[in-house]
Design an enzyme around this catalytic site. Structure first.
Site, short mmCIF file in Angstrom:
data_model
loop_
_atom_site.label_atom_id
_atom_site.label_comp_id
_atom_site.label_asym_id
_atom_site.label_seq_id
_atom_site.Cartn_x
_atom_site.Cartn_y
_atom_site.Cartn_z
N GLU A 1 0.82 -1.04 0.10
CA GLU A 1 0.06 -0.17 0.24
C GLU A 1 0.87 1.37 0.03
OE1 GLU A 1 -3.68 1.90 2.90
OE2 GLU A 1 -2.31 0.10 3.34
N CYS B 1 -5.31 -3.05 1.85
CA CYS B 1 -5.50 -3.19 3.46
C CYS B 1 -6.74 -3.37 4.33
CB CYS B 1 -4.51 -2.14 3.97
SG CYS B 1 -3.72 -2.43 5.70
N LYS C 1 -8.85 2.31 -1.84
CA LYS C 1 -9.09 1.57 -0.64
C LYS C 1 -10.80 2.19 -0.37
CE LYS C 1 -6.61 1.76 3.13
NZ LYS C 1 -5.78 2.24 4.41
#
Length: 593
Positions: A44, A162, A126
């Site tokens: 990430e 994540c 995300k």
């Protein structure tokens, strides 16, 4: 079934170093290509480093990240690496017309991109934005609403970022209906004690929910108070562990997977994400047809570290990266002959080499002969640089001008010692390391602008009992092949230091027990009050003595102003003093007795 060789690049990025991080991506893609990988994935925010915090709100930085991503795609192709798909995290933004009131300025995105053939093939971001512990991503980012599904050698690969694994619903739920044969998660998941088992269980559960294999690549390295431990894993569709990278080191995890070949495409477009939102499945094709069968590489599962080894590795990595990423070559610290400074010196020697550690012995009229001898013994064992600077004369000079008694006179000695460290730091460019532990920080058992002064605090999040455990553990590692340890010829910490009753040595016969409860009682209570946020009645119910509870609560509450001025240090517990625990300094609330 189709075969796919994936490479998870568990690497160490630096926040803000767009060019350096891009260089690292190219280097590790080349390694993956040399291993004949079909797909390589990076953590990430790899291109920008993580966390960027409020840099994400600076339009110039966001645009620099976007431009760097395009340059990286072209550079990979120019260097003969354009045929291998590369997935990497970066910082992006939503188009201006999509900004809504109340969203972060500039609508930044915690992005993930697929690079192929010299182009940015697909961009996503995300979806779940964490807003707990060390994270405050709601104020920084806006939510992504796409699930990219990219066909690579006949396998459909979905990508999430994540926190999307840690929350129910969202991209993982949509993966289950997308027909993907592999779920790829790019992560920057900070270390804390015992988190490796939690992560593995999470990956196994999400793989079963999505109905496909899962590859989890995590960042490694230190960034201010956060330490990232890697621990990248690959699990099968049934949750079985297939491959695992070693922790706290850069590593390329190569894994051959037998995966379901892509079938007929499910419908494109918005899908109910089961979290109150919809997510659009975004389909792309790199290579539609499966590869012929090829010999597979052996799966590798790294041996786990024991509890104290992982804690020590985190402290070493956090210290090393703070020193190096901030441009220091050496450190300086006061070496008192006590356990805290001994452990800090040892961590520093392991992190940057004893030749770059400068210890200063600062005896005063209250220093015991044993403390000086023990400190000199440690210097000899480790080979660090050292010098003795007696401070008795300096203290006397101040006392001639100031009439100080009691605690004020004791603290004067600590502040003079700090002046010596800071002077040597200014003169020689050393970073000053501070030796306070979490038990001391919690209770305010430190001198502001004295032993609390410095640039970095390696054991800031380590309770006193754990300090002793780590010292004994480190002494037992002579001959160990652990990569984060310096090869000392003998035990680096003299046994006399470990066995000595702790003392600040600021008055004759002083002991920590004069001011604090026994650490065997104090540390468990601090764990419950600080890390578990238990109130007075809950603490008593948990078995802590009422008088001790009242005493410790008072010590912790009135010391908040000191902690706010303390240097950063590596986080190893679920709640550290710093990013995790944010209480007002001016605070009249008290737990009632």
């Amino acid at each position: 079934m189709a075969q796919l060789r994936i490479a998870l690049a568990q690497v160490n990025s630096a926040v803000g170093d767009l060019d350096g991080n891009a260089d690292k991506i190219v280097d590790w893609v080349r390694r993956a290509a040399d291993a004949d990988a079909h797909l390589v994935a990076f953590p990430e925010m790899m291109l920008t480093g993580y966390p960027v915090e409020d840099l994400a709100l600076r339009a110039s930085f966001v645009e620099a990240s976007r431009r760097a991503l395009v340059r990286l795609a072209r550079r990979l192709a120019d260097e003969g690496l354009g045929d291998i798909p590369v997935v990497t995290g970066y910082l992006d933004r939503r188009p201006v017309e999509l900004v809504r009131p109340g969203q972060p300025a500039g609508a930044p995105l915690d992005g993930a991109a697929w690079l192929h053939g010299g182009e940015v093939l697909v961009r996503s971001a995300k979806h779940h934005l964490p807003n707990y512990g060390v994270f405050d991503e709601y104020r920084i980012f806006v939510r992504g609403d796409r699930l990219p599904v990219v066909r690579v050698h006949g396998v459909d690969v979905a990508t999430v970022v994540c926190e999307d694994l840690w929350q129910d619903g969202g991209p993982v739920s949509v993966t289950g209906v997308s027909g993907a044969g592999l779920l790829l998660a790019v992560n920057a998941s900070p270390y804390e004690r015992d988190k490796d088992d939690v992560r593995l269980d999470l990956c196994a559960r999400r793989a079963r929910e999505a109905g496909c294999a899962l590859a989890y690549v995590n960042l490694v390295g230190g960034q201010d108070e956060l330490v990232f431990d890697g621990d990248s894993v690959v699990v099968g569709a049934d949750g079985t562990l297939l491959a695992r990278a070693p922790r706290f080191v850069e590593h390329l995890l190569i894994t051959d997977l037998a995966l379901p070949a892509a079938g007929a495409e499910p419908p494109r477009g918005p899908v109910d994400a089961l979290d109150g939102t919809t997510i659009t499945i975004d389909r792309h094709v790199v290579s539609p047809d499966p590869l012929p069968a090829y010999p597979v590489v052996p799966q590798t599962v790294a041996e786990p570290l024991d509890d104290l080894a992982e804690v020590y590795a985190a402290l070493v990595l956090g210290t090393r990266d703070y020193v190096r990423k901030n441009g220091f070559r050496s450190v300086v610290l006061g070496l008192s002959g006590g356990i805290d400074s001994a452990l800090v010196a040892t961590i520093a020697s392991d992190a940057i080499g004893p030749e770059n550690v400068h210890a200063v012995l600062l005896p005063s009229r209250h220093s015991s002969e044993g403390s000086v001898v023990d400190a000199e013994d440690l210097v000899k064992r480790q080979g660090v640089n050292s010098r003795i600077v007696p401070i008795a004369g300096m203290v006397e000079a101040f006392e001639e001008q100031l009439e100080l008694t009691g605690l004020a006179a004791e603290n004067l000695q600590a502040r003079i010692r700090a002046n010596v460290w800071m002077g040597l730091s200014n003169e020689h460019g050393h970073l000053v390391l501070t030796g306070g532990n979490k038990s001391e920080l919690a209770t305010g058992y430190s001198t502001l602008y004295g032993d609390s002064a410095g640039g970095f605090a390696p054991i800031k999040d380590v309770f006193k009992l754990t300090v002793w455990e780590l010292a004994r553990w480190r002494n037992a590692q002579i001959g160990s092949d652990l990569p984060f340890l310096h090869p000392f010829a003998e035990e680096p910490i003299p046994e006399a230091i470990i066995e000595k009753e702790p003392s600040a040595e600021l008055r004759p016969g002083q002991r920590d027990s004069d001011s604090l409860p026994p650490y065997g009682e104090l540390d468990p209570l601090l764990t419950d009050y600080v890390e578990r946020d238990m109130g007075r009645e809950s603490l008593i119910t948990a078995g802590h003595a009422p008088a001790l509870v009242d005493r410790v609560i008072r010590l912790v509450d009135i010391a908040e102003y000191k902690r706010r001025q303390y240097p950063p240090g590596p986080k190893i517990t679920p709640k550290n003093f710093g990013r995790d625990r944010r209480l007002p300094i001016t605070n009249l609330w008290r737990e009632k007795s």
